[in-house]
Design a protein around this motif. Structure first.
Motif, PDB file in Angstrom:
ATOM      1  N   SER A  21     -17.411  -3.382   0.699  1.00  0.00           N
ATOM      2  CA  SER A  21     -16.248  -4.153   1.146  1.00  0.00           C
ATOM      3  C   SER A  21     -15.290  -3.208   1.859  1.00  0.00           C
ATOM      4  N   GLU A  22     -14.552  -3.744   2.819  1.00  0.00           N
ATOM      5  CA  GLU A  22     -13.618  -2.932   3.565  1.00  0.00           C
ATOM      6  C   GLU A  22     -12.357  -2.728   2.757  1.00  0.00           C
ATOM      7  N   VAL A  23     -11.765  -1.568   2.938  1.00  0.00           N
ATOM      8  CA  VAL A  23     -10.534  -1.224   2.246  1.00  0.00           C
ATOM      9  C   VAL A  23      -9.372  -1.720   3.068  1.00  0.00           C
ATOM     10  N   THR A  41       8.723  -4.064  -5.055  1.00  0.00           N
ATOM     11  CA  THR A  41       9.833  -3.399  -5.744  1.00  0.00           C
ATOM     12  C   THR A  41       9.501  -1.934  -6.014  1.00  0.00           C
ATOM     13  N   LEU A  42       8.317  -1.665  -6.547  1.00  0.00           N
ATOM     14  CA  LEU A  42       7.917  -0.277  -6.824  1.00  0.00           C
ATOM     15  C   LEU A  42       7.816   0.543  -5.550  1.00  0.00           C
ATOM     16  N   THR A  43       7.269  -0.048  -4.500  1.00  0.00           N
ATOM     17  CA  THR A  43       7.089   0.676  -3.245  1.00  0.00           C
ATOM     18  C   THR A  43       8.425   1.034  -2.621  1.00  0.00           C
ATOM     19  N   GLY A  77      -0.248 -10.438   0.734  1.00  0.00           N
ATOM     20  CA  GLY A  77      -0.864 -10.020  -0.518  1.00  0.00           C
ATOM     21  C   GLY A  77       0.006  -9.169  -1.426  1.00  0.00           C
ATOM     22  N   ILE A  78       1.155  -8.717  -0.961  1.00  0.00           N
ATOM     23  CA  ILE A  78       1.989  -7.866  -1.824  1.00  0.00           C
ATOM     24  C   ILE A  78       2.732  -8.748  -2.829  1.00  0.00           C
ATOM     25  N   THR A  79       2.763  -8.286  -4.061  1.00  0.00           N
ATOM     26  CA  THR A  79       3.513  -9.009  -5.094  1.00  0.00           C
ATOM     27  C   THR A  79       4.946  -8.498  -5.111  1.00  0.00           C
ATOM     28  N   GLN A  80       5.812  -9.250  -5.738  1.00  0.00           N
ATOM     29  CA  GLN A  80       7.207  -8.828  -5.850  1.00  0.00           C
ATOM     30  C   GLN A  80       7.294  -7.504  -6.600  1.00  0.00           C
ATOM     31  N   ARG A  81       6.517  -7.365  -7.652  1.00  0.00           N
ATOM     32  CA  ARG A  81       6.524  -6.125  -8.429  1.00  0.00           C
ATOM     33  C   ARG A  81       6.084  -4.924  -7.587  1.00  0.00           C
ATOM     34  N   LEU A 130       2.064   8.199   0.753  1.00  0.00           N
ATOM     35  CA  LEU A 130       1.684   7.661   2.057  1.00  0.00           C
ATOM     36  C   LEU A 130       0.280   7.076   2.050  1.00  0.00           C
ATOM     37  N   GLY A 131      -0.532   7.524   1.112  1.00  0.00           N
ATOM     38  CA  GLY A 131      -1.892   7.017   1.029  1.00  0.00           C
ATOM     39  C   GLY A 131      -2.042   5.787   0.157  1.00  0.00           C
ATOM     40  N   ASP A 132      -0.941   5.304  -0.450  1.00  0.00           N
ATOM     41  CA  ASP A 132      -1.104   4.134  -1.303  1.00  0.00           C
ATOM     42  C   ASP A 132      -1.280   2.871  -0.465  1.00  0.00           C
ATOM     43  N   LYS A 133      -1.577   1.791  -1.115  1.00  0.00           N
ATOM     44  CA  LYS A 133      -1.962   0.553  -0.432  1.00  0.00           C
ATOM     45  C   LYS A 133      -0.838  -0.091   0.364  1.00  0.00           C
ATOM     46  N   TRP A 134       0.417   0.084  -0.045  1.00  0.00           N
ATOM     47  CA  TRP A 134       1.503  -0.699   0.537  1.00  0.00           C
ATOM     48  C   TRP A 134       2.495   0.084   1.384  1.00  0.00           C
ATOM     49  N   THR A 135       2.602   1.378   1.192  1.00  0.00           N
ATOM     50  CA  THR A 135       3.655   2.160   1.843  1.00  0.00           C
ATOM     51  C   THR A 135       3.643   2.026   3.359  1.00  0.00           C
ATOM     52  N   ILE A 136       2.498   2.230   3.974  1.00  0.00           N
ATOM     53  CA  ILE A 136       2.445   2.178   5.437  1.00  0.00           C
ATOM     54  C   ILE A 136       2.796   0.779   5.937  1.00  0.00           C
ATOM     55  N   LEU A 137       2.404  -0.258   5.182  1.00  0.00           N
ATOM     56  CA  LEU A 137       2.748  -1.623   5.598  1.00  0.00           C
ATOM     57  C   LEU A 137       4.254  -1.860   5.528  1.00  0.00           C
TER      58      LEU A 137
END
Length: 150
Positions: A148-150, A72-74, A65-69, A34-41
């Motif tokens: 920089s902002e996260v 897919t992993l998310t 900004g999310i790549t296909q890879r 849940l803390g990774d960059k893409w899951t909540i999005l």
């Protein structure tokens, strides 16, 4: 002293002679996910979709900004955790859709609380980071006390 099992915020720990001791437990992996960059999005995008269901390509277009890879992993990890269901349609070209499971949908109120807390406290977090970086001249600091902002 005999260790006693106790809980704080749902996390078990032991009281020992040297103080409390925390051990990684089963929820640790879910919390990391849940803390990774893409899951909540991904979960948020599915939350606002009709029927909580979207095609893979629509998910990708809707998350800047999310790549296909990475998508897919998310989605693979969220499917593995039981939060998403993958639907494959053997057409030409093949079509894949993802939808929130009942368990995934039940997590949305908790995510709303978490993201609301971040939104409410983000200015203070940003100020704290800038102050810390200015005092410690940490890597990642821009040299003027801002990061920089996260």
């Amino acid at each position: 002293m005999i260790p006693l099992d106790k809980l704080i915020h749902g996390r078990p720990y032991e009281e020992t002679d040297t103080g409390p001791r925390f051990k990684p437990c089963v929820p640790n992996g879910v919390l990391a996910r849940l803390g990774d960059k893409w899951t909540i999005l991904v979960l948020s995008h599915l939350a606002v979709a009709p029927g909580h269901r979207l095609r893979f390509s629509t998910l990708k277009k809707g998350i800047e900004g999310i790549t296909q890879r990475m998508l897919t992993l998310t989605v693979r990890n969220l499917e593995r955790d039981g939060l998403l269901r993958r639907h494959y349609f053997p057409e030409v070209p093949p079509r894949v859709e993802y939808e929130l499971t009942a368990m995934g949908a039940s997590m949305l109120p908790a995510l709303e609380g978490f993201t609301s807390w971040i939104r409410d406290h983000w200015p203070g977090i940003r100020e704290a980071r800038a102050s810390y970086d200015a005092l410690h001249d940490t890597p990642g600091s821009s040299g003027n006390g801002t990061t920089s902002e996260v």
